[in-house]
Write a protein that holds these residues in place. Structure first.
Motif, PDB file in Angstrom:
ATOM      1  N   CYS A   5      37.359  49.211  35.118  1.00  0.00           N
ATOM      2  CA  CYS A   5      36.216  48.424  35.774  1.00  0.00           C
ATOM      3  C   CYS A   5      36.727  47.035  36.028  1.00  0.00           C
ATOM      4  O   CYS A   5      36.852  46.616  35.089  1.00  0.00           O
ATOM      5  N   LEU A   6      36.786  46.697  37.263  1.00  0.00           N
ATOM      6  CA  LEU A   6      37.223  45.170  37.412  1.00  0.00           C
ATOM      7  C   LEU A   6      36.214  44.592  38.378  1.00  0.00           C
ATOM      8  O   LEU A   6      35.241  45.364  39.092  1.00  0.00           O
ATOM      9  N   VAL A   7      35.927  43.578  38.186  1.00  0.00           N
ATOM     10  CA  VAL A   7      35.220  42.536  38.777  1.00  0.00           C
ATOM     11  C   VAL A   7      35.575  42.196  40.352  1.00  0.00           C
ATOM     12  O   VAL A   7      36.903  42.095  40.421  1.00  0.00           O
ATOM     13  N   ARG A   8      34.696  42.812  41.287  1.00  0.00           N
ATOM     14  CA  ARG A   8      35.259  42.832  42.379  1.00  0.00           C
ATOM     15  C   ARG A   8      35.732  41.307  43.010  1.00  0.00           C
ATOM     16  O   ARG A   8      36.844  41.301  43.910  1.00  0.00           O
ATOM     17  N   SER A   9      35.071  40.290  42.802  1.00  0.00           N
ATOM     18  CA  SER A   9      35.238  38.979  43.146  1.00  0.00           C
ATOM     19  C   SER A   9      36.482  38.417  42.659  1.00  0.00           C
ATOM     20  O   SER A   9      37.206  37.594  43.167  1.00  0.00           O
ATOM     21  N   THR A  10      36.797  38.519  41.437  1.00  0.00           N
ATOM     22  CA  THR A  10      37.843  38.188  40.841  1.00  0.00           C
ATOM     23  C   THR A  10      38.916  38.958  40.257  1.00  0.00           C
ATOM     24  O   THR A  10      40.065  38.367  40.080  1.00  0.00           O
TER      25      THR A  10
END
Length: 174
Positions: A5-10
């Motif tokens: 799960c990754l932060v979309r913006s960063t």
């Protein structure tokens, strides 16, 4: 078999989870609170809770039985329902709580001859208009008319289906 799960913006990693309860069978679909993953065994779509670092919180079943069946099409979500297709040829709609809303074709109908297999696509379409009316006391009321959500899906029968996402009724087939 690890879900990231990754932060979309960063692109920063929020969490990683080893998938032990199931093997993914297709592309997942994510919303802010959940990730929906089609399973390659038991013909289920699994819901993982994003805020609980991928904890399995629910699964949504098909009519298929046995361990050799899988869901390979990507599920889609449109509040308040999850939609997916299975190798049994049915399209399914579930609430997040796990209640089946409908199947297409209806479960009481014979199983489909040609399997519907394509990833479903949601399209909200409204050619509604706003109409002002007054009630008996002269109070103004606003009435919005006709807004429909389509679920589009294709099949091995060389057909393209438009299904009412709320009721599961076939709107048209081309």
């Amino acid at each position: 078999q690890v879900m990231y799960c990754l932060v979309r913006s960063t692109g920063n990693l929020l969490w990683a989870k080893q998938l032990r309860a199931f093997v993914p069978g297709g592309r997942p679909f994510a919303i802010r609170s959940h990730v929906f993953v089609p399973g390659s065994e038991l013909a289920r779509v699994w819901a993982l809770d994003v805020t609980k670092k991928g904890t399995d919180v629910a699964f949504y079943k098909t009519f298929l039985g046995g361990h050799d069946k899988q869901i390979t099409a990507q599920p889609v979500y449109n509040d308040p329902s999850l939609y997916f297709v299975s190798h049994d040829g049915y399209v399914y709609s579930y609430s997040l709580q796990g209640d089946k809303n409908w199947t297409y074709p209806d479960a009481s109908a014979p199983a489909p001859k040609d399997e519907i297999q394509a990833d479903p696509v949601i399209h909200r379409f409204g050619y509604g208009y706003t109409e002002m009316k007054e009630d008996a006391q002269g109070k103004k009321l606003v009435k919005k008319t006709f807004d429909i959500t389509y679920l589009f899906v294709g099949g091995f029968d060389h057909a393209f289906y438009a299904i009412d996402a709320t009721s599961g009724a076939l709107l048209w087939k081309y």
